[in-house]
Write an enzyme that holds these catalytic residues in place. Structure first.
Site, mmCIF file in Angstrom:
data_model
loop_
_atom_site.group_PDB
_atom_site.id
_atom_site.type_symbol
_atom_site.label_atom_id
_atom_site.label_comp_id
_atom_site.label_asym_id
_atom_site.label_seq_id
_atom_site.Cartn_x
_atom_site.Cartn_y
_atom_site.Cartn_z
ATOM 1 N N SER A 1 91.552 43.269 40.193
ATOM 2 C CA SER A 1 91.446 44.722 40.037
ATOM 3 C C SER A 1 92.635 45.263 39.230
ATOM 4 C CB SER A 1 91.391 45.368 41.435
ATOM 5 O OG SER A 1 91.660 46.732 41.387
ATOM 6 N N ARG B 1 84.723 48.382 48.063
ATOM 7 C CA ARG B 1 85.671 47.598 48.884
ATOM 8 C C ARG B 1 86.323 48.480 49.937
ATOM 9 N NH1 ARG B 1 89.674 45.721 44.709
ATOM 10 N NH2 ARG B 1 90.771 44.832 46.468
ATOM 11 N N HIS C 1 103.681 47.727 35.567
ATOM 12 C CA HIS C 1 102.841 48.217 36.665
ATOM 13 C C HIS C 1 103.583 48.046 37.976
ATOM 14 C CE1 HIS C 1 99.191 49.101 38.918
ATOM 15 N NE2 HIS C 1 99.533 48.098 39.716
ATOM 16 N N LYS D 1 92.736 46.215 34.712
ATOM 17 C CA LYS D 1 93.135 47.511 34.138
ATOM 18 C C LYS D 1 94.301 47.335 33.170
ATOM 19 C CE LYS D 1 92.938 48.953 38.379
ATOM 20 N NZ LYS D 1 92.869 49.562 39.698
HETATM 21 N N1 URA Z 1 95.510 48.552 43.469
HETATM 22 C C1 URA Z 1 94.468 48.322 42.654
HETATM 23 O O1 URA Z 1 94.415 48.829 41.542
HETATM 24 N N2 URA Z 1 93.478 47.518 43.100
HETATM 25 C C2 URA Z 1 93.481 46.929 44.306
HETATM 26 O O2 URA Z 1 92.562 46.205 44.641
HETATM 27 C C3 URA Z 1 94.585 47.194 45.152
HETATM 28 C C4 URA Z 1 95.581 48.008 44.705
#
Ligand code: URA
Length: 432
Positions: free
Chosen positions: A183, A168, A82, A187
């Protein structure tokens, strides 16, 4: 349990229990907790923080809010990577095929670009016919057969994050270490790989502007991932300057192909070899030094380039682009951006450069905007290079000539030319 008590506890700097965090995530995802209470808690978390135990509970509750991908049908260790987002960041297109060519399975779900940062899915879709919308079964079959698949998100992964991120964004609560790391990691964990390598960008073009902030984020994400039972490492890399020369979808695919041919910009090669080596190391292929050697050999032997070709073919794309990148979409108009004075290029602000490329059609101003795969910018000079007044510094590619004017004005802000050669900044800053 009452949401108001949870908000008050965090407001007073208390530590939330797993049950309280799960109550919040479940209730907010289902709709029984309203936006105003969720916003209040998010702001309290921003101001008072969360420790690693709370952040891990938050991450796991978010993972549990939706589908989780089961990759157990694919033999061996599955690796994912990522990037926290950058300009000209085509690393997945290079290191995915390298790692797969070294015999480690790459099951990668990627996103689209938004604002000044690009997204791997948009880059791949610039290859004629390339299908990024695979079903779960197609995705797993492609990884099994080719050793690599890169696709857009399938299924209902982490719905809590979709809802929370939107909230947010409009409540001034994006900037929180616990909220950003949960966050991103929710994922990654829901996507099911065993190994996760995080490329945390720092500098003007990145989310984390300083190395200290990037290190904190990297440490938090590695800690969450490790607590969740995954092998996780992070590499902090520079995004003060754009990576490589090309910014824009088809232009970046072309540059990635160049790097896999053993040519291409040295900075892209270096970052890709470093990240690929980390992925191979965590997948059990030996020491970091040995894995870097393996990665370099995969380029030198042509195995990584062949892997990219296989991946494109398996996902329905025109694999001939690997041999003949001229088959990629090309813009109708190309215009030079010229130096306003002589001297040395002391900086090119990546964020501004990304915005200029977006204005030409390479990116999205809003989620609904469409992308022009051929549009973008190719740098002809980089920071440290000497230039004369009037020298061409960049090529702007667009299908609509009227877009040049605003992009050129943005580049006036992006480019700095001075009298002294700037200090070269390290590209790979740290490992976490
Ligand atoms: N990228 C994300 O997926 N989440 C965040 O909170 C900030 C950047």
């Amino acid at each position: 349990m009452r949401m108001v008590d949870i908000i008050a506890k965090k407001r007073d700097g208390g530590k939330l229990s797993r049950e309280e965090i799960e109550f919040f995530i479940k209730g907010y995802t289902e709709g029984s907790i309203p936006d105003y209470q969720a916003s209040a808690l998010l702001m309290a978390i921003c101001l008072k923080g969360m420790d690693m135990e709370e952040a891990t509970h938050l991450t796991m509750a978010m993972v549990a809010s939706g589908d989780q991908i089961d990759l157990s049908a694919i033999e061996g260790i599955k690796v994912d990577k990522h990037s926290t987002g950058g300009v000209g960041d085509k690393t997945t297109l290079v290191l995915g095929p390298i790692v797969a060519a070294c015999g480690v399975k790459v099951a990668k779900m990627s996103g689209r670009g938004l604002g000044h940062t690009g997204g791997t899915i948009d880059k791949l879709e610039s290859i004629p016919g390339f299908n990024t919308q695979l079903t779960r079964e197609e995705f797993i079959r492609a990884v099994k057969e080719t050793g690599i698949a890169v696709a857009g998100q399938t299924g209902n992964l982490v719905p809590a994050d979709k809802k929370l991120y939107a909230l947010r964004d409009v409540t001034g609560t994006v900037r929180s270490l616990a909220l950003i790391s949960s966050s991103i990691m929710s994922k990654k964990l829901a996507a099911g790989s065993d190994v996760i390598v995080l490329d945390v960008k720092t500098g003007s073009g990145a989310f984390m502007k300083t190395v200290e902030e990037a290190r904190e984020l990297a440490e938090a994400m590695v800690s969450i991932g490790t607590r969740a039972g995954k092998k996780v490492a992070a590499v902090i890399t520079d995004m003060d300057r754009p990576l490589g020369y090309a910014v824009g979808n088809a232009l970046e695919v072309r540059e990635a192909i160049d790097v896999l041919k053993g040519k291409g910009p040295e900075d892209v090669r270096e970052v890709c070899l470093t990240l690929a080596a980390k992925m191979l190391e965590l997948a059990g292929k030996g020491s970091f030094g040995h894995c870097r050697e393996l990665a370099a050999q995969a380029i030198a032997s042509g195995a990584a380039l062949r892997k990219l070709e296989q991946m494109i073919r398996a996902q329905g794309g025109l694999a001939d682009v690997v041999r003949d990148p001229a088959l990629l979409p090309k813009a109708a108009h190309v215009k030079a951006y010229r130096a306003k004075r002589g001297g040395y290029i002391t900086g090119i602000q990546s964020e501004r450069l990304g915005i200029a490329a977006m204005m030409l059609g390479a990116g999205r101003a809003t989620k609904e905007s469409t992308i022009d795969p051929a549009a973008g910018i190719v740098l002809l000079k980089k920071p440290g290079d000497s230039v004369k007044e009037g020298d061409a510094l960049m090529e702007l590619h667009a299908n609509d000539e009227t877009l040049f004017e605003s992009a050129l004005a943005e580049l006036d802000i992006a480019v700095a030319i001075g009298d002294n050669v700037p200090e070269p900044a390290p590209l790979v800053i740290d490992f976490v």
